[in-house]
Design a protein around this motif. Sequence first.
Motif, short mmCIF file in Angstrom:
data_model
loop_
_atom_site.label_atom_id
_atom_site.label_comp_id
_atom_site.label_asym_id
_atom_site.label_seq_id
_atom_site.Cartn_x
_atom_site.Cartn_y
_atom_site.Cartn_z
N THR A 1 93.60 -62.54 86.93
CA THR A 1 92.76 -63.43 86.14
C THR A 1 92.99 -63.19 84.66
OG1 THR A 1 90.91 -61.87 86.27
CG2 THR A 1 91.00 -63.60 87.93
N TYR A 2 92.58 -64.18 83.85
CA TYR A 2 92.88 -64.18 82.41
C TYR A 2 91.60 -64.29 81.58
CZ TYR A 2 97.66 -64.89 84.02
OH TYR A 2 98.88 -64.74 84.65
N PRO A 3 90.94 -63.16 81.28
CA PRO A 3 89.70 -63.20 80.49
C PRO A 3 89.98 -63.69 79.06
CG PRO A 3 90.01 -61.07 81.59
CD PRO A 3 91.31 -61.79 81.67
N SER A 4 89.04 -64.44 78.51
CA SER A 4 89.25 -64.99 77.17
C SER A 4 88.63 -64.15 76.06
CB SER A 4 88.69 -66.42 77.09
OG SER A 4 87.31 -66.43 77.41
N GLU A 5 87.89 -63.12 76.43
CA GLU A 5 87.34 -62.24 75.40
C GLU A 5 87.21 -60.81 75.92
OE1 GLU A 5 82.53 -62.67 75.72
OE2 GLU A 5 83.58 -64.33 74.74
N LEU A 6 87.30 -59.87 75.00
CA LEU A 6 87.18 -58.46 75.36
C LEU A 6 85.73 -58.13 75.68
CD1 LEU A 6 89.42 -56.91 72.55
CD2 LEU A 6 89.92 -56.84 75.00
N ASN A 7 85.52 -57.41 76.76
CA ASN A 7 84.19 -57.01 77.17
C ASN A 7 84.17 -55.49 77.28
OD1 ASN A 7 82.16 -56.15 79.34
ND2 ASN A 7 81.54 -58.27 79.00
N ALA A 8 83.43 -54.85 76.39
CA ALA A 8 83.44 -53.39 76.31
C ALA A 8 82.97 -52.74 77.60
CB ALA A 8 82.59 -52.92 75.13
N ASP A 9 81.94 -53.31 78.22
CA ASP A 9 81.41 -52.71 79.46
C ASP A 9 82.47 -52.74 80.56
OD1 ASP A 9 78.97 -52.25 78.26
OD2 ASP A 9 78.09 -54.13 78.96
N ARG A 10 83.21 -53.85 80.64
CA ARG A 10 84.24 -53.96 81.66
C ARG A 10 85.39 -52.99 81.39
NH1 ARG A 10 88.19 -57.49 81.97
NH2 ARG A 10 87.47 -58.60 80.14
N LEU A 11 85.79 -52.86 80.13
CA LEU A 11 86.89 -51.97 79.79
C LEU A 11 86.48 -50.50 79.89
CD1 LEU A 11 88.55 -53.75 76.73
CD2 LEU A 11 89.03 -53.98 79.16
N GLN A 12 85.19 -50.23 79.74
CA GLN A 12 84.72 -48.85 79.84
C GLN A 12 85.02 -48.29 81.24
OE1 GLN A 12 83.22 -47.22 77.07
NE2 GLN A 12 83.72 -45.45 78.33
N LYS A 13 85.06 -49.17 82.22
CA LYS A 13 85.37 -48.76 83.60
C LYS A 13 86.74 -48.08 83.66
CE LYS A 13 86.35 -50.77 88.17
NZ LYS A 13 86.37 -52.00 88.99
N VAL A 14 87.69 -48.58 82.87
CA VAL A 14 89.03 -48.00 82.85
C VAL A 14 89.00 -46.61 82.23
CG1 VAL A 14 91.41 -48.29 82.07
CG2 VAL A 14 90.04 -50.30 82.66
N ALA A 15 88.32 -46.49 81.10
CA ALA A 15 88.23 -45.20 80.41
C ALA A 15 87.53 -44.16 81.28
CB ALA A 15 87.51 -45.37 79.08
N ASP A 16 86.47 -44.58 81.97
CA ASP A 16 85.74 -43.65 82.84
C ASP A 16 86.59 -43.20 84.02
OD1 ASP A 16 83.63 -43.99 81.12
OD2 ASP A 16 82.51 -45.35 82.43
#
Length: 329
Positions: A289-304
């Motif tokens: 999928t192709y999100p149109s904006e950065l979402n910090a909560d969603r990206l935090q999943k990767v860092a965690d």
Amino acid sequence: MTRIPRCRALILGVAVALSLTACGGGGESADSTANTGGLEKTTIKVGALPIPDSVSLYIANAKGFFKEEGLTVEPVIITGGAVAVPMIESGELDISMTNYVSTFAAVSKGKKIKLVADMYQAAENNFNIMVPKDSPIKTVADLKGKTILVNNLNNIATLAVTTQLKVAGLTAEDVKFAEKPFPEMGNAIAGGQADAGWITEPFITATQSKLGFRKLADTMTGETENLPIAGWMATEEWTQKHPKTLAAYQRAIAKAQELAASDRKEIEARLPDYTKIDAQTASVITLGTYPSELNADRLQKVADLMLEYKYLDKPIDVKSIIVAPPSAG
């Protein structure tokens, strides 16, 4: 978010090459808000892998979205997010595609990197562990002591594979990871250089149709389901020196992302331009999928997840490295 439809139609052949078409637009739009006061830089070089993840770059060029903002964007081929960091630091690239694992790892080591736009999120069966059809490897547990090819070490590839090893009762130390660019993986495995590979599209389809490979495991399940994969990055210094240029890029790429998310045909039309995937293959490969904006909560999943698997020594606050477009507040 709109899920791109997936197909599994069989095809007879696929031609994948590494050539990129740098189709930039020129000129300025009279009503472009980006040009109020003038852009700091009107021609920029942007790094991207020749895979479906980065299609919005080519959609934005083809549709004139960059041109409307007064930007000429020149795509430059890269082999992975990790190698892109020194390229943006040196000024060889202005902005680059990056996977989030590479970005967060670089930030944890003191690199002044900023995320400027989102790009790609995983879906089912578009990041798979693949093996030859006649391989004795039948389950992930059978990978113990085997060599797995990835496009970059200590990266999204090895992290994704490691999550599946964990489910099978193994650790990263139970296998050997080796680097190989995506286009070379299939032939390398078929030639006996490795036992398996972490492969994305269009190379999943290519290895299946041309070499008879089969899927061993989908690495985007469980902990990694719907995992954010890649985005666009720049150095902190570059974003501070070129705020109007960056805002223009962000607006154009967001429009392209929205188009990619809503109309698969737009993706299919562009893939042959920069990957040399034929039209038939473009119509059947599995896409994320192709999100149109950065979402910090969603990206935090990767860092965690990286912290859990010791890819990071300490937590990272993802919000601190996101540069939101002006319209986002």
